[in-house]
Motif scaffolding. Sequence first.
Motif, PDB file in Angstrom:
ATOM      1  N   UNK A 136       0.827  -1.201   0.000  1.00 13.52           N
ATOM      2  CA  UNK A 136       0.000   0.000   0.000  1.00 13.52           C
ATOM      3  C   UNK A 136       0.865   1.256   0.000  1.00 13.52           C
ATOM      4  N   UNK A 137       1.970   1.203   0.731  1.00 14.48           N
ATOM      5  CA  UNK A 137       2.861   2.357   0.801  1.00 14.48           C
ATOM      6  C   UNK A 137       3.472   2.657  -0.563  1.00 14.48           C
ATOM      7  N   UNK A 138       3.805   1.621  -1.300  1.00 22.15           N
ATOM      8  CA  UNK A 138       4.379   1.847  -2.624  1.00 22.15           C
ATOM      9  C   UNK A 138       3.382   2.583  -3.527  1.00 22.15           C
ATOM     10  N   UNK A 139       2.111   2.236  -3.413  1.00 26.29           N
ATOM     11  CA  UNK A 139       1.091   2.921  -4.191  1.00 26.29           C
ATOM     12  C   UNK A 139       0.985   4.383  -3.761  1.00 26.29           C
ATOM     13  N   UNK A 140       1.042   4.640  -2.457  1.00 23.82           N
ATOM     14  CA  UNK A 140       1.001   6.011  -1.956  1.00 23.82           C
ATOM     15  C   UNK A 140       2.187   6.809  -2.492  1.00 23.82           C
ATOM     16  N   UNK A 141       3.362   6.203  -2.499  1.00 25.32           N
ATOM     17  CA  UNK A 141       4.548   6.872  -3.020  1.00 25.32           C
ATOM     18  C   UNK A 141       4.376   7.165  -4.506  1.00 25.32           C
ATOM     19  N   UNK A 142       3.789   6.229  -5.245  1.00 28.07           N
ATOM     20  CA  UNK A 142       3.512   6.453  -6.671  1.00 28.07           C
ATOM     21  C   UNK A 142       2.674   7.719  -6.865  1.00 28.07           C
TER      22      UNK A 142
END
Length: 344
Positions: free
Chosen positions: A40-46
């Motif tokens: 989920x964090x990777x998506x937020x960073x995206x």
Amino acid sequence: MEYRRLGASGLTVPALSFGAGTFGGRGELFGAWGDTDARQARRMVDVALDAGVAMFDTADVYSEGASEQVLGEAIRGRRDRVLLSTKASLPTGPAAYEAGSGRSRLIGAVEGALRRLGTEYLDLFQLHAFDAGTPVEEVLAALDDLVRGGKIRYVGASNFAGWQLMKSLAAAERNGHVRYVAHQVYYSLLGRDYEWELMPLGLDQGVGAVVWSPLGWGRLTGKVRRGQPLPETSRLHRTAEAGPPVDDELLYDVVDVLDELAAETGRSVPQIALNWLLSRPTVASVIIGARTEEQLRQNLGAVGWQLDADQIARLDKVSGRTPPYPYYPYYRLPDFARLNPPAV
């Protein structure tokens, strides 16, 4: 995304930064903030990077280090695209060596952060609190060594009193040590104490503000209003006592004006509250947090437009409070203000 100089330094930072306090989800306090995992964090960073938000802020105490670890996993493979900001000094355990800003503690804290974040250097390292038990000269010498060693690029403080910050800046100048260029502070329409001493100090000394909890510890989301019960999903049920105290009537009065401006501008309550902060002197970056992608995208809508002078004045008036001595004469009495005008 607008980029601004961080104090009197060569570092440019985005007007909005992403706070990773919701990453990890460990412990009573940070578990209430959020439990975002690496995927989920990777998506937020995206989403953040696509919007030009390239600075990510965390701390070793957030979710017992899990926030740094999750953030490190989320940025893997794109370290060159992000600015990493973290903090240390607050206790991470009961032992004496697990707290403070002594040389050994700072070196260990930085090495631990680098390991958890999966990086060779930190763009911004901040002391999370002033350590009254350690000489400022020792603190600054340790930070200077870490900068010279390439592990830190810039240093800052967080939650310092005016005299603590000024004492540190004077010691840095006297000894030729690295200088704080950032002060991570609480500042919002519900808490304007920063303006009384820390803002004039920042203007005079070239220290930029990185603002935490810009929505008043979750009170300016648009969901908390006069005469209505606190939403069941609000984290205030579990964390209100841990955050800055806020008078209920002040909250309701501010939200009333925010509602008026929302109707005028077509913007949301949190977007208006964030936009107001971005107009204030010394503010380099405002840290936004989010538990969901929807919340993140909502907060990103705070940039790219400006409140007009009349709208800012209405917010200033409803949120303003007379400061205590020795600050109030300079805000209320013309003769004092003539000699030392308030920063805003």
